[in-house]
Design an enzyme around this catalytic site. Structure first.
Site, mmCIF file in Angstrom:
data_model
loop_
_atom_site.group_PDB
_atom_site.id
_atom_site.type_symbol
_atom_site.label_atom_id
_atom_site.label_comp_id
_atom_site.label_asym_id
_atom_site.label_seq_id
_atom_site.Cartn_x
_atom_site.Cartn_y
_atom_site.Cartn_z
ATOM 1 N N LYS A 137 11.213 25.158 14.198
ATOM 2 C CA LYS A 137 11.962 25.874 15.241
ATOM 3 C C LYS A 137 11.094 25.992 16.473
ATOM 4 O O LYS A 137 9.936 26.426 16.391
ATOM 5 C CB LYS A 137 12.355 27.271 14.741
ATOM 6 N N GLN B 173 3.766 28.548 18.232
ATOM 7 C CA GLN B 173 5.092 28.821 17.690
ATOM 8 C C GLN B 173 5.044 29.099 16.197
ATOM 9 O O GLN B 173 5.829 29.902 15.681
ATOM 10 C CB GLN B 173 6.021 27.636 17.967
ATOM 11 N N LYS C 253 4.031 32.741 16.004
ATOM 12 C CA LYS C 253 5.092 33.557 16.579
ATOM 13 C C LYS C 253 6.269 33.673 15.611
ATOM 14 O O LYS C 253 6.775 34.765 15.348
ATOM 15 C CB LYS C 253 5.564 32.946 17.898
ATOM 16 N N LYS D 145 7.695 22.153 18.808
ATOM 17 C CA LYS D 145 7.948 22.185 20.247
ATOM 18 C C LYS D 145 8.213 20.765 20.714
ATOM 19 O O LYS D 145 7.730 19.802 20.107
ATOM 20 C CB LYS D 145 6.745 22.763 21.002
ATOM 21 N N ASP E 256 14.172 26.094 26.713
ATOM 22 C CA ASP E 256 12.841 26.504 27.153
ATOM 23 C C ASP E 256 12.817 26.344 28.666
ATOM 24 O O ASP E 256 13.885 26.227 29.288
ATOM 25 C CB ASP E 256 11.765 25.642 26.467
#
Length: 445
Positions: A91, A112, A115, A127, A167
């Site tokens: 993700k 990420q 996170k 990403k 994004d």
């Protein structure tokens, strides 16, 4: 420094010498993990744990050829970095910006992982994106690019595998174009992408999520220290979705948001930003902040950098990586700022972060305080899976619950290693434990 961490960072430096953003992110994370790595060094060494954590599972690179409105062909670089999926489906967003390169996407994918783990939701880290710049392009040109990009991307993503989101440079328009082409290629869209327009299965609150989430996190952090937003002076950096909606939520909680910026300069409005004017300039007209004083009838515009010179209690950097350097940090401290919470990915340099912490500023890293966007993305996936559409209030309440939970997770992790209020260490250790537990359960160590 722990010898194992030192060895891994040295090896990473040699193998990724041309990737400064990725090396910065790896250094920040690994050094903060020292208390837990030292305690379990023999085990982690034998498992090659840090090596596995810092190397992406897969990197997909491809050319993207598209035509402009004059029929001229252009070629951009496209990427998808799938870093770690031990916790759950890959993700992470798709960034469209001239600064996109492999180093930036590896740094973002690595961040990420932590996170997403901190949210407590089953998401791994990834990403992607391209060095294509949608600014100044017509809708038709953006569509042409998105179609060509999706033609190369679609084999690597999908429900249960990798679910990209929006994004920087990738909003509902771009996700619509990408989603439409993905549907043509596969015959199904569902929850294959998040950040979709509402008519394609998107979620309410998605536009506000990162900014609102930042403020929910900051509010909980302040509460621990007997403070709140009421009557506090706040500066946000940037003027995109994150900055605008962080300013909106902070103002709803009683703060006076006196400044924001864009790539050309910054605004100081001592009475508090007129958010209606700001939204019109940035979301409708896509204009520069230099037009704010005339449109609002107040405020002062300053060309160039230097927004940190505005005296404030709370500083929320929401623009881009490494925007707040040591000079800016020193100025904030001298002016009495007591909290800096990141709304962007790694917007504070390592030197600035250290200075802020050493001078008693409550500092929250983006991998924790910036997690509102991906949290809402997961809520969109939940709605798609159940064929539901939640109200704004329900989605917002779930978002706040997740962000409050993130703060307490990292706060406890910092306490457990004797570093209370060090939220960088807390975030990295809390995320690390979740990822490692998942890797062990799946036999990846």
């Amino acid at each position: 420094m722990n010898k194992y961490i030192e060895e891994v960072l040295e090896k990473l430096g040699k193998e990724n010498a041309d990737q400064p953003e990725f090396l910065q992110a790896a250094k920040e994370v690994l050094e903060s993990l020292e208390p837990i790595i030292t305690k379990n060094e023999e085990k982690y060494r034998s498992q090659k744990l840090l090596e596995k954590l810092t190397v992406p599972n897969e990197i997909h690179m491809f050319d993207v050829s598209w035509l402009d409105d004059k029929g001229v062909e252009h070629v951009n670089k496209g990427y998808r970095v799938q870093f770690n999926n031990a916790v759950g489906v890959y993700k992470g967003g798709l960034r469209l910006h001239p600064t996109v390169n492999l180093s930036v996407l590896k740094f973002l994918g690595f961040e990420q992982c932590f996170k997403n783990a901190l949210t407590g939701l089953p998401m791994g880290g990834a990403k992607g994106g391209s060095d294509f710049d949608p600014k100044g392009k017509s809708d038709n040109e953006v569509r042409n690019f998105c179609i060509a990009f999706t033609d190369k991307l679609y084999p690597f993503v999908g429900v249960g595998k990798d679910v990209p989101a929006g994004d920087i440079g990738t909003g509902a328009r771009e996700i619509r174009f990408i989603g439409e082409e993905y549907l043509k290629k596969t015959g199904s869209l569902g929850g294959a992408f998040t950040g979709k327009p509402l008519d394609m299965g998107g979620s309410l609150v998605r536009t506000e999520a990162t900014g609102y989430g930042l403020v929910y996190f900051t509010e909980e952090m302040l509460k621990k220290h007997g403070k709140d937003f009421k009557d506090k002076t706040v500066v946000v950096t940037g003027s995109g979705n994150v900055a605008i909606y962080a300013a909106e939520k902070a103002a709803q909680l009683g703060a006076i948001v006196v400044g924001c910026c864009d790539s050309t300069g910054w605004i100081y409005d001592e009475k508090g930003l007129d958010l209606a004017v700001l939204k019109d300039l940035k979301e409708v007209k896509r204009a520069r902040l230099s037009e704010y004083p005339l449109a609002a009838g107040r405020g002062i515009y300053h060309e160039g950098k230097g927004i940190w010179n505005i005296k404030c209690d709370i500083y929320l950097p929401c623009a881009t990586q490494n925007e707040l350097d040591l000079e800016g940090a020193k100025t904030l401290v001298a002016n009495g700022c007591f909290a800096v919470c990141e709304g962007a990915n790694m917007p504070t340099t390592l030197e600035a972060t250290k200075y802020l912490q050493e001078h008693g500023v409550y500092f929250a890293p983006g991998k924790a305080s910036n997690a509102g966007g991906v949290s809402c993305s997961y809520l969109e996936m939940e709605q798609n899976a159940a064929n539901e559409s939640w109200s704004f209030e329900k989605t917002d309440a779930r978002l706040k619950e997740i962000m409050v939970g993130i703060f307490h997770n990292l706060d406890e992790a910092a306490k457990d290693v004797g570093m209370e209020d060090n939220y960088v260490v807390g975030a990295n250790i809390a995320g690390f434990k979740i990822i490692v537990d998942a890797m062990e359960q799946k036999g990846l160590l």
